[in-house]
Design a protein around this motif. Structure first.
Motif, PDB file in Angstrom:
ATOM      1  N   GLN A 118      30.660 -65.301  26.016  1.00  0.00           N
ATOM      2  CA  GLN A 118      32.111 -65.329  25.972  1.00  0.00           C
ATOM      3  C   GLN A 118      32.660 -64.512  27.134  1.00  0.00           C
ATOM      4  O   GLN A 118      32.041 -63.539  27.571  1.00  0.00           O
ATOM      5  CB  GLN A 118      32.628 -64.755  24.656  1.00  0.00           C
ATOM      6  N   PRO A 119      33.844 -64.870  27.653  1.00  0.00           N
ATOM      7  CA  PRO A 119      34.436 -64.091  28.742  1.00  0.00           C
ATOM      8  C   PRO A 119      34.799 -62.676  28.298  1.00  0.00           C
ATOM      9  O   PRO A 119      35.342 -62.481  27.208  1.00  0.00           O
ATOM     10  CB  PRO A 119      35.695 -64.892  29.104  1.00  0.00           C
ATOM     11  N   ALA A 120      34.472 -61.708  29.150  1.00  0.00           N
ATOM     12  CA  ALA A 120      34.875 -60.315  28.917  1.00  0.00           C
ATOM     13  C   ALA A 120      36.077 -59.958  29.777  1.00  0.00           C
ATOM     14  O   ALA A 120      36.917 -59.146  29.387  1.00  0.00           O
ATOM     15  CB  ALA A 120      33.712 -59.373  29.239  1.00  0.00           C
ATOM     16  N   TRP A 121      36.154 -60.550  30.966  1.00  0.00           N
ATOM     17  CA  TRP A 121      37.301 -60.363  31.848  1.00  0.00           C
ATOM     18  C   TRP A 121      37.313 -61.462  32.913  1.00  0.00           C
ATOM     19  O   TRP A 121      36.293 -62.098  33.187  1.00  0.00           O
ATOM     20  CB  TRP A 121      37.311 -58.981  32.515  1.00  0.00           C
ATOM     21  N   PHE A 122      38.488 -61.673  33.459  1.00  0.00           N
ATOM     22  CA  PHE A 122      38.674 -62.579  34.592  1.00  0.00           C
ATOM     23  C   PHE A 122      39.212 -61.768  35.769  1.00  0.00           C
ATOM     24  O   PHE A 122      39.767 -60.682  35.591  1.00  0.00           O
ATOM     25  CB  PHE A 122      39.675 -63.688  34.262  1.00  0.00           C
ATOM     26  N   ALA A 123      39.063 -62.325  36.957  1.00  0.00           N
ATOM     27  CA  ALA A 123      39.725 -61.777  38.136  1.00  0.00           C
ATOM     28  C   ALA A 123      40.307 -62.968  38.894  1.00  0.00           C
ATOM     29  O   ALA A 123      39.616 -63.643  39.646  1.00  0.00           O
ATOM     30  CB  ALA A 123      38.747 -60.991  39.014  1.00  0.00           C
ATOM     31  N   GLU A 124      41.571 -63.242  38.630  1.00  0.00           N
ATOM     32  CA  GLU A 124      42.248 -64.423  39.183  1.00  0.00           C
ATOM     33  C   GLU A 124      43.646 -64.022  39.610  1.00  0.00           C
ATOM     34  O   GLU A 124      44.412 -63.470  38.826  1.00  0.00           O
ATOM     35  CB  GLU A 124      42.299 -65.540  38.142  1.00  0.00           C
ATOM     36  N   ILE A 125      43.981 -64.307  40.873  1.00  0.00           N
ATOM     37  CA  ILE A 125      45.256 -63.861  41.415  1.00  0.00           C
ATOM     38  C   ILE A 125      46.309 -64.957  41.443  1.00  0.00           C
ATOM     39  O   ILE A 125      47.509 -64.688  41.430  1.00  0.00           O
ATOM     40  CB  ILE A 125      45.057 -63.290  42.847  1.00  0.00           C
ATOM     41  N   LEU A 169      26.455 -62.778  24.936  1.00  0.00           N
ATOM     42  CA  LEU A 169      26.452 -62.358  26.331  1.00  0.00           C
ATOM     43  C   LEU A 169      27.894 -62.273  26.842  1.00  0.00           C
ATOM     44  O   LEU A 169      28.748 -63.072  26.472  1.00  0.00           O
ATOM     45  CB  LEU A 169      25.653 -63.353  27.176  1.00  0.00           C
ATOM     46  N   ARG A 170      28.137 -61.320  27.723  1.00  0.00           N
ATOM     47  CA  ARG A 170      29.477 -61.080  28.256  1.00  0.00           C
ATOM     48  C   ARG A 170      29.571 -61.636  29.673  1.00  0.00           C
ATOM     49  O   ARG A 170      28.733 -61.339  30.521  1.00  0.00           O
ATOM     50  CB  ARG A 170      29.787 -59.585  28.245  1.00  0.00           C
ATOM     51  N   ILE A 171      30.618 -62.429  29.902  1.00  0.00           N
ATOM     52  CA  ILE A 171      30.848 -63.053  31.202  1.00  0.00           C
ATOM     53  C   ILE A 171      31.995 -62.359  31.911  1.00  0.00           C
ATOM     54  O   ILE A 171      33.071 -62.168  31.342  1.00  0.00           O
ATOM     55  CB  ILE A 171      31.203 -64.549  31.060  1.00  0.00           C
ATOM     56  N   PRO A 201      30.493 -53.191  31.997  1.00  0.00           N
ATOM     57  CA  PRO A 201      29.305 -53.979  32.330  1.00  0.00           C
ATOM     58  C   PRO A 201      29.370 -55.384  31.724  1.00  0.00           C
ATOM     59  O   PRO A 201      30.022 -55.608  30.696  1.00  0.00           O
ATOM     60  CB  PRO A 201      28.159 -53.170  31.714  1.00  0.00           C
ATOM     61  N   ILE A 202      28.684 -56.312  32.361  1.00  0.00           N
ATOM     62  CA  ILE A 202      28.606 -57.691  31.889  1.00  0.00           C
ATOM     63  C   ILE A 202      27.161 -58.168  32.009  1.00  0.00           C
ATOM     64  O   ILE A 202      26.336 -57.547  32.686  1.00  0.00           O
ATOM     65  CB  ILE A 202      29.517 -58.617  32.715  1.00  0.00           C
ATOM     66  N   ASP A 203      26.867 -59.281  31.349  1.00  0.00           N
ATOM     67  CA  ASP A 203      25.544 -59.900  31.449  1.00  0.00           C
ATOM     68  C   ASP A 203      25.511 -60.998  32.500  1.00  0.00           C
ATOM     69  O   ASP A 203      24.483 -61.243  33.136  1.00  0.00           O
ATOM     70  CB  ASP A 203      25.135 -60.500  30.100  1.00  0.00           C
ATOM     71  N   ILE A 204      26.646 -61.682  32.660  1.00  0.00           N
ATOM     72  CA  ILE A 204      26.728 -62.838  33.554  1.00  0.00           C
ATOM     73  C   ILE A 204      27.966 -62.691  34.425  1.00  0.00           C
ATOM     74  O   ILE A 204      29.061 -62.443  33.919  1.00  0.00           O
ATOM     75  CB  ILE A 204      26.833 -64.157  32.755  1.00  0.00           C
ATOM     76  N   LEU A 205      27.793 -62.839  35.722  1.00  0.00           N
ATOM     77  CA  LEU A 205      28.925 -62.902  36.640  1.00  0.00           C
ATOM     78  C   LEU A 205      29.067 -64.342  37.111  1.00  0.00           C
ATOM     79  O   LEU A 205      28.088 -64.950  37.547  1.00  0.00           O
ATOM     80  CB  LEU A 205      28.716 -61.980  37.841  1.00  0.00           C
ATOM     81  N   ILE A 223      22.405 -62.202  35.389  1.00  0.00           N
ATOM     82  CA  ILE A 223      22.436 -63.368  36.268  1.00  0.00           C
ATOM     83  C   ILE A 223      23.836 -63.517  36.843  1.00  0.00           C
ATOM     84  O   ILE A 223      24.808 -62.948  36.333  1.00  0.00           O
ATOM     85  CB  ILE A 223      22.044 -64.685  35.547  1.00  0.00           C
ATOM     86  N   ALA A 224      23.931 -64.305  37.897  1.00  0.00           N
ATOM     87  CA  ALA A 224      25.219 -64.699  38.462  1.00  0.00           C
ATOM     88  C   ALA A 224      25.172 -66.197  38.719  1.00  0.00           C
ATOM     89  O   ALA A 224      24.139 -66.732  39.148  1.00  0.00           O
ATOM     90  CB  ALA A 224      25.509 -63.936  39.746  1.00  0.00           C
ATOM     91  N   VAL A 225      26.279 -66.863  38.448  1.00  0.00           N
ATOM     92  CA  VAL A 225      26.372 -68.310  38.639  1.00  0.00           C
ATOM     93  C   VAL A 225      27.548 -68.576  39.566  1.00  0.00           C
ATOM     94  O   VAL A 225      28.684 -68.187  39.274  1.00  0.00           O
ATOM     95  CB  VAL A 225      26.574 -69.047  37.296  1.00  0.00           C
TER      96      VAL A 225
END
Length: 295
Positions: free
Chosen positions: A33-40, A10-12, A71-75, A114-116
């Motif tokens: 596993q993480p697919a991308w981050f959004a962190e400033i 699954l892609r996070i 696209p991702i499976d989990i946000l 899903i989103a967590v």
């Protein structure tokens, strides 16, 4: 069977990732596993780059074109807690740091399964109703629970609100929903016991442990055994002779692998403290997600 049961990871996608404590908890529960981050923020961004060098960081969530994101499976999103925290002014949705609308925008475009989410307990009485209403408007379901770090054996309270939001168009369409990883077993390491000054034959805390940690000795020992790591020195001496709690000890209290934050090159003590202070205990996240996924 879900795709994860068939061997697909699954892609996070992670917004406001911090040092990735929420994702670390998700990965303890699901094959993901993480697919991308959004962190400033500079320090967490360095931490993420250090540990996930192949994972892109999308940066400022207010500037991301979600229509162009894969696209991702989990946000996951530990959206800023300051608008809801008891330690702040509790301006809620009127706070300029209220960034939930950008999370909602990402959900609408990406349509994960899903989103967590994670936030402070104060979010229960300020802002959560709006979040739930927004999710309901797009047809999503949500469950939530408050979990303390001490619920998973940590020697501190640190209560947090966790929310599991599910997309009815994709979550659970396969029988059983998500296939979960087997629960991690705790193994009692005799070498670690020796390092911690050990126990006597009656399994009582030793005199040396009592002298070092006082009434917190049982909790400290329990956390050391659960994490598999002995506690670092709690106090370090600075050049000006002021004793301060070491960031290594705080990192250990958060249940992170040694050096996860403190071993990242170029971070100042204040940056380490801020990253750790804003973070979540991974085992706490895993506990919450397991609970919320259980029918």
């Amino acid at each position: 069977m879900g795709t994860e049961a068939a061997g697909m990871t699954l892609r996070i996608g992670s917004m406001f990732a911090g040092y990735s404590g929420l994702e670390m908890g998700v990965m303890q529960v699901l094959e993901a596993q993480p697919a991308w981050f959004a962190e400033i923020d500079e320090a967490p961004a360095r931490i993420l780059q250090h540990h996930y060098p192949q994972v892109p960081n999308l940066g400022d969530v207010t500037r991301v074109d979600w229509g162009s994101v894969e696209p991702i499976d989990i946000l996951t999103a530990g959206y800023p807690c300051q608008p809801f925290s008891q330690a702040g002014h509790r301006k809620g949705t009127n706070d300029e740091r209220h960034l939930w609308p950008y999370v909602l925008d990402a959900i609408k475009h990406l349509r994960p399964r899903i989103a967590v989410f994670e936030n402070v307990r104060g979010h229960l009485t300020l802002g959560l109703a709006e979040v739930l209403e927004d999710l309901a408007e797009i047809g999503w379901d949500a469950q939530w629970a408050c979990v303390r770090a001490s619920d998973v054996g940590a020697p501190h309270h640190r209560e947090r609100l966790f929310i599991l939001a599910t997309n009815p168009d994709s979550f659970g369409q396969q029988e059983g929903g998500f296939a979960r990883r087997p629960a991690q077993e705790v193994t009692w390491d005799n070498d670690l016991l020796d390092t911690l000054a050990g126990l006597n034959q009656a399994a009582d805390i030793s005199h040396e442990m009592r002298l070092r940690w006082g009434d917190t000795a049982p909790a400290i020992l329990t956390w050391a055994m659960l994490t598999g790591h002995a506690p670092p020195p709690i106090v370090g001496d600075r050049a000006d002779y002021r004793a301060e709690t070491t960031t290594e000890f705080i990192e250990w209290m958060m249940g992170l692998p040694p050096g996860w934050v403190t071993g990242v090159p170029g971070l100042t003590r204040n940056q380490q403290l801020k990253a750790l202070g804003n973070g979540v205990v991974p085992a706490q996240s895993a506990y919450a997600l397991n609970h919320l996924l259980t029918p």
